[in-house]
Write a protein that holds these residues in place. Structure first.
Motif, mmCIF file in Angstrom:
data_model
loop_
_atom_site.group_PDB
_atom_site.id
_atom_site.type_symbol
_atom_site.label_atom_id
_atom_site.label_comp_id
_atom_site.label_asym_id
_atom_site.label_seq_id
_atom_site.Cartn_x
_atom_site.Cartn_y
_atom_site.Cartn_z
ATOM 1 N N LYS A 204 24.247 9.832 41.483
ATOM 2 C CA LYS A 204 25.035 10.907 40.889
ATOM 3 C C LYS A 204 24.936 10.847 39.362
ATOM 4 C CE LYS A 204 29.900 12.325 40.352
ATOM 5 N NZ LYS A 204 31.306 11.987 40.699
ATOM 6 N N ARG A 205 24.986 11.990 38.708
ATOM 7 C CA ARG A 205 24.869 12.184 37.266
ATOM 8 C C ARG A 205 23.417 12.232 36.788
ATOM 9 N NH1 ARG A 205 29.471 11.077 33.815
ATOM 10 N NH2 ARG A 205 31.309 10.486 35.028
ATOM 11 N N TYR A 206 22.483 11.700 37.574
ATOM 12 C CA TYR A 206 21.096 11.662 37.148
ATOM 13 C C TYR A 206 20.362 12.883 37.712
ATOM 14 C CZ TYR A 206 22.110 7.025 35.427
ATOM 15 O OH TYR A 206 22.665 5.969 34.728
ATOM 16 N N GLY A 207 20.409 13.977 36.953
ATOM 17 C CA GLY A 207 19.732 15.199 37.374
ATOM 18 C C GLY A 207 18.224 15.086 37.298
ATOM 19 N N SER A 208 17.739 13.987 36.807
ATOM 20 C CA SER A 208 16.301 13.782 36.644
ATOM 21 C C SER A 208 15.615 13.346 37.929
ATOM 22 C CB SER A 208 16.054 12.731 35.558
ATOM 23 O OG SER A 208 16.808 11.554 35.821
ATOM 24 N N HIS A 209 16.358 12.728 38.864
ATOM 25 C CA HIS A 209 15.728 12.128 40.036
ATOM 26 C C HIS A 209 16.498 12.481 41.310
ATOM 27 C CE1 HIS A 209 13.869 9.823 36.788
ATOM 28 N NE2 HIS A 209 12.934 9.455 37.651
ATOM 29 N N PHE A 210 15.804 12.379 42.428
ATOM 30 C CA PHE A 210 16.356 12.829 43.700
ATOM 31 C C PHE A 210 17.566 12.022 44.165
ATOM 32 C CE2 PHE A 210 11.973 14.631 45.095
ATOM 33 C CZ PHE A 210 12.190 15.756 44.319
ATOM 34 N N GLY A 211 17.748 10.799 43.660
ATOM 35 C CA GLY A 211 18.959 10.068 44.011
ATOM 36 C C GLY A 211 20.219 10.787 43.581
ATOM 37 N N GLY A 212 20.099 11.619 42.557
ATOM 38 C CA GLY A 212 21.245 12.400 42.102
ATOM 39 C C GLY A 212 21.311 13.794 42.669
ATOM 40 N N THR A 213 20.145 14.331 43.113
ATOM 41 C CA THR A 213 20.099 15.760 43.444
ATOM 42 C C THR A 213 19.711 16.098 44.879
ATOM 43 O OG1 THR A 213 17.781 15.930 42.721
ATOM 44 C CG2 THR A 213 19.485 16.342 41.066
ATOM 45 N N ARG A 214 19.221 15.140 45.649
ATOM 46 C CA ARG A 214 18.789 15.497 47.010
ATOM 47 C C ARG A 214 19.872 15.113 48.010
ATOM 48 N NH1 ARG A 214 12.636 14.945 48.968
ATOM 49 N NH2 ARG A 214 12.553 16.723 47.527
ATOM 50 N N ASN A 215 20.325 16.099 48.761
ATOM 51 C CA ASN A 215 21.394 15.898 49.740
ATOM 52 C C ASN A 215 20.983 16.415 51.111
ATOM 53 O OD1 ASN A 215 22.985 16.146 46.970
ATOM 54 N ND2 ASN A 215 24.303 15.070 48.404
ATOM 55 N N ALA A 216 21.535 15.796 52.120
ATOM 56 C CA ALA A 216 21.276 16.234 53.489
ATOM 57 C C ALA A 216 22.062 17.512 53.787
ATOM 58 C CB ALA A 216 21.671 15.138 54.469
ATOM 59 N N MET A 217 21.464 18.402 54.594
ATOM 60 C CA MET A 217 22.141 19.638 54.983
ATOM 61 C C MET A 217 21.777 19.987 56.422
ATOM 62 S SD MET A 217 22.073 23.482 53.264
ATOM 63 C CE MET A 217 20.360 23.824 53.645
ATOM 64 N N THR A 218 22.775 20.474 57.163
ATOM 65 C CA THR A 218 22.531 20.998 58.505
ATOM 66 C C THR A 218 23.110 22.402 58.608
ATOM 67 O OG1 THR A 218 24.561 19.941 59.344
ATOM 68 C CG2 THR A 218 22.491 18.729 59.606
ATOM 69 N N VAL A 219 22.473 23.233 59.437
ATOM 70 C CA VAL A 219 22.877 24.637 59.596
ATOM 71 C C VAL A 219 22.858 24.986 61.075
ATOM 72 C CG1 VAL A 219 22.292 27.046 59.091
ATOM 73 C CG2 VAL A 219 21.956 25.281 57.333
ATOM 74 N N MET A 220 23.865 25.705 61.525
ATOM 75 C CA MET A 220 23.907 26.153 62.919
ATOM 76 C C MET A 220 24.330 27.619 62.977
ATOM 77 S SD MET A 220 25.737 24.365 66.234
ATOM 78 C CE MET A 220 27.425 24.606 65.694
ATOM 79 N N TRP A 221 23.621 28.393 63.802
ATOM 80 C CA TRP A 221 23.955 29.798 64.063
ATOM 81 C C TRP A 221 23.410 30.117 65.446
ATOM 82 C CZ3 TRP A 221 21.722 34.658 61.128
ATOM 83 C CH2 TRP A 221 22.478 35.776 61.487
#
Length: 770
Positions: free
Chosen positions: A420-437
């Motif tokens: 978190k806070r490090y917008g330079s690398h994926f440790g700060g910006t990559r998050n898991a997401m799930t979608v259902m419809w």
């Protein structure tokens, strides 16, 4: 003349008058080209109707959760609700946030890059540049506003964190409160975080206290309110679609959960963060959420190795992580309750669910040792590890505001670097997401790997709702939506990504993604350095280069091998930064001079009746300055007790009160480890009194110590020394109140629910120099 004849004349007159009126009316209508027979039928204003078949939509976003935290993404925390949505719908392993709370939330709601809507950093650290002032413009209409204008009912529950701090008081304006951003109903908290057991809550635009339940906890309360809202909606207008935004604020500090949920994880983290991260990466490969050949990103050199720690450190750090896991698991369980309510209402088949696991990567803000009280850092103090070890049983309870050591954040961000806070690398910006419809997702459970950004959520929801983004909203021309709908991924999991470029800028941590390549600045400071290195000018910063089609986890910096590609991407970054209102790139500490201040010019604050929870920005500004409280009160014959004026609570604040023995008291709680209580010499006698507190600082500056004096009717009644005062704020979670201390007590001598002053308050004045 007889009475009967008079009555007959009156009736005849009324008949002639009525006929004349009708003739005049008919003549007027004929003159306007319309006869009575041609008059239009009556009509009524109509509410907008949603497009036929528009689904219900619920967006869920947790807080400070790393890519590798949840079980379906290889993590150690069971999240069956999140996992089920991915199994029955779609999973995404290249979804990106902005690296910190407010920008992600603003981008989610508006469909634009955060600086384009003034939210380049967290709202509580806004600066005076257009891209960073925390003021979402009316030209950036939200998904809630647009759906509401197109026939949806809208509601929000949980964390806001997009309202400018100077607009949080009862004076408003309320344009950027959730109710002003398109949500017809709101129940939650406006700031960055709040206690799970004793939260500072708002319902619509008024502060409220949580229900007086022995086992109260916020995540259950939010779910209760969401379920009730769904039930009421279905009871009144079941054919009208709804949009719900559920943002519990978990698992941001404080990591609170029912004790039995925390105890479920007893001993599960005794192996430490090094072992846990290796296990997460192995599970991620087995689950297929990262490629088999993905390398784990290099370990930070400044991060202590688990096997180098002392036994008492390991025990403390493991307990912090147990509380984090318990809080995230419990939140997922309560989210499941909300989704079951939709199922029970018969609406599940026509409901789209977007579940984003975290508004940024897991936090490393706990640094080396973690924090028993998050507020310690805001107070400019260093918490004692010995104190934390001696109070280990408070972790996860109402008596702590705990945040785990940064090593756990690094582990949960596997396989990526940083946090978190490090917008330079994926440790700060990559998050898991799930979608259902249901009925709209091809190959349920299949992984989607298109490069997505949080700004893409809003245009996706508009597309599935069948609603066009308006060129004008409420009379204001709208700025372009930079998000790109990912609805195409629902029907084609292998489709080529529509997004080929994305810029990131969080404070001075920068990155640009372009066609499979990422250029990123190397962080200047790591979360585990006790001494901050000398700042490096922006033009001298080191840039790194990654080919993420071959190097999924940003494990190999290849800048030295491809200088031309790096130069090309840097040029793209600066061009895009100018367009996205990211300039000037600056540290979060800069540019705050001249910030709007509702107390500007005031040196006296007068209250003539009880008030509750005035936020920090509307409260008397006592940080870094001497101040005086004068209270005109009346004590009844039987004596009195209770709070006269208080700001903050259990984790930091001050309170002028009368104790259970009738004595005047003043408590200054710099942190829970640093509490000064001054007790008056004698109980107050019945009758009218002028009770005063004078705190005189040694120097009129932040953190300065000072001497405090109590007086009653002009005579000295007690005194004491306060060695250190607040560094930044009094409290980021609890406001200023007169006549009670409603959320948590500044002093343990009283309880908040029974803290109301039992005498009479005539006038309270707080004065301070400017």
């Amino acid at each position: 003349m007889s009475h009967r004849r008079l009555l007959g004349i009156a009736r005849l007159t009324l008949t002639l008058l009525s006929a004349t009126a009708l003739s005049v009316q008919a003549g007027a209508q004929t003159a306007n080209g319309r006869t009575p027979a041609e008059s239009p039928p009556p009509s009524w204003p109509q509410e907008p109707r949603a497009p036929k078949g528009a689904p219900n939509i619920i967006v869920i976003m947790t807080d400070d959760v790393g890519f590798g935290a949840s079980t379906s993404f290889g993590g150690p925390v069971p999240t069956p609700t999140f996992d089920r949505i991915g199994k029955e719908g779609a999973r995404y392993n290249r979804f990106h946030t902005t690296a910190i709370c407010s920008p992600t939330r603003a981008s989610l709601l508006t469909g634009r890059n955060p600086q384009e809507v003034g939210m380049g950093y967290v709202a509580n650290w806004a600066t005076g540049y257009e891209g960073y002032n925390s003021v979402i413009p009316k030209s950036a209409g939200t998904i809630a506003q647009i759906l509401k204008a197109n026939g949806y009912n809208t509601a929000m529950f949980g964390k806001g964190h997009v309202t400018p701090e100077w607009e949080m008081s009862a004076a408003g304006p309320f344009d950027r409160w959730p109710t002003g951003l398109g949500f017809e109903y709101y129940y939650g908290f406006l700031g960055a975080d709040t206690s799970g057991f004793e939260p500072s809550l708002v319902e619509n635009t008024r502060p409220v206290t949580p229900p007086a339940e022995r086992d109260y906890i916020l995540d259950r309360d939010l779910a209760d309110h969401a379920v009730r809202w769904i039930d009421e909606h279905e009871a009144t207008q079941p054919d009208k679609p709804f949009f719900i935004y559920l943002a519990p604020g978990t698992a941001h500090a404080p990591n609170h959960a029912p004790k039995e949920w925390i105890d479920r994880f007893r001993g599960q983290f005794d192996g430490g963060w090094d072992v846990m991260r290796a296990q997460v990466v192995a599970r991620q490969k087995a689950l297929g959420v990262i490629p088999k050949n993905a390398a784990d990103a290099p370990r930070p050199a400044t991060l202590p190795r688990w096997d180098s720690l002392k036994p008492e450190q390991k025990r403390l750090y493991a307990r912090y992580m147990e509380a984090y896991a318990g809080s995230l698991a419990f939140a997922d369980d309560q989210i499941g309750r909300v989704l079951r309510a939709i199922q029970d209402s018969g609406q599940a088949e026509n409901t789209m669910i977007v579940y984003i696991q975290g508004d940024n990567g897991a936090s490393a803000e706990g640094s080396f040792d973690g924090k028993l009280f998050e507020q310690t850092a805001l107070a400019g103090a260093t918490g004692s590890i010995d104190y934390a070890i001696n109070h280990i049983d408070q972790i996860g309870t109402k008596d702590a505001y705990n945040l785990y050591p940064g090593g756990w954040g690094w582990a949960m961000n596997a396989p990526y670097p940083w946090s978190k806070r490090y917008g330079s690398h994926f440790g700060g910006t990559r998050n898991a997401m799930t979608v259902m419809w249901p009925g709209h997702i091809k190959d349920p459970g299949k992984l989607r790997s298109q490069f997505l950004h949080v700004s893409d959520v809003m245009p996706t929801l508009l597309e599935v709702a069948g609603v066009q983004a308006p060129a004008e909203l409420a009379g204001v021309k709208q700025q372009p939506i930079t998000g790109i709908s990912f609805a195409y991924t629902l029907s084609d999991p292998n489709a080529a990504p529509h997004r080929t470029q994305q810029i990131f800028a969080m404070s001075q941590n920068l990155a640009i993604y372009k066609d499979g390549w990422v250029a990123a600045t190397a962080p200047m400071v790591t979360p585990w350095e006790k001494t901050r290195p000398k700042p490096v000018p922006l033009e001298q910063r080191q840039w790194q280069l990654y080919d993420i089609e071959k190097d999924f986890s940003e494990a190999h910096d290849i800048a030295a091998r491809h200088p031309a590609k790096l130069a090309e991407l840097k040029d793209i970054f600066w061009a895009e930064a100018a367009k996205a209102k990211m300039l000037p790139i600056h540290a979060s500490e800069g540019g705050q001079d001249g910030r709007p201040d509702v107390s500007e010019g005031r040196t006296s604050f007068v209250y003539t009746q009880p008030v509750t929870e005035i936020p920090e920005t509307g409260a008397p500004p006592i940080v870094g300055r001497s101040f005086r409280i004068d209270a005109e009160i009346e004590v009844p014959a039987g004596g009195a007790k209770g709070v006269l004026a208080a700001h903050g609570g259990r984790f930091g604040g001050y309170s002028l009160f009368v104790d259970g023995e009738g004595r005047p008291c003043f408590t200054y709680r710099y942190t829970p480890e640093h509490v000064t209580r001054i007790v008056g010499y004698a109980p107050l006698t019945p009758g009218k009194h002028r009770l005063s507190l004078n705190l005189k600082l040694d120097r009129e500056e932040k953190t300065s110590g000072g001497n405090a004096t109590l007086s009653v009717d002009g005579a000295a009644a007690g005194n004491g020394r306060i060695d250190r005062t607040f560094a930044l704020i009094v409290s980021h979670t609890e406001g200023f109140s007169v006549g009670s201390d409603p959320i948590t007590p500044v002093d343990d001598a009283y309880q908040s629910r029974t803290s109301a002053f039992t005498g009479s308050i005539g006038r309270i004045e707080i004065t301070n120099p400017r």
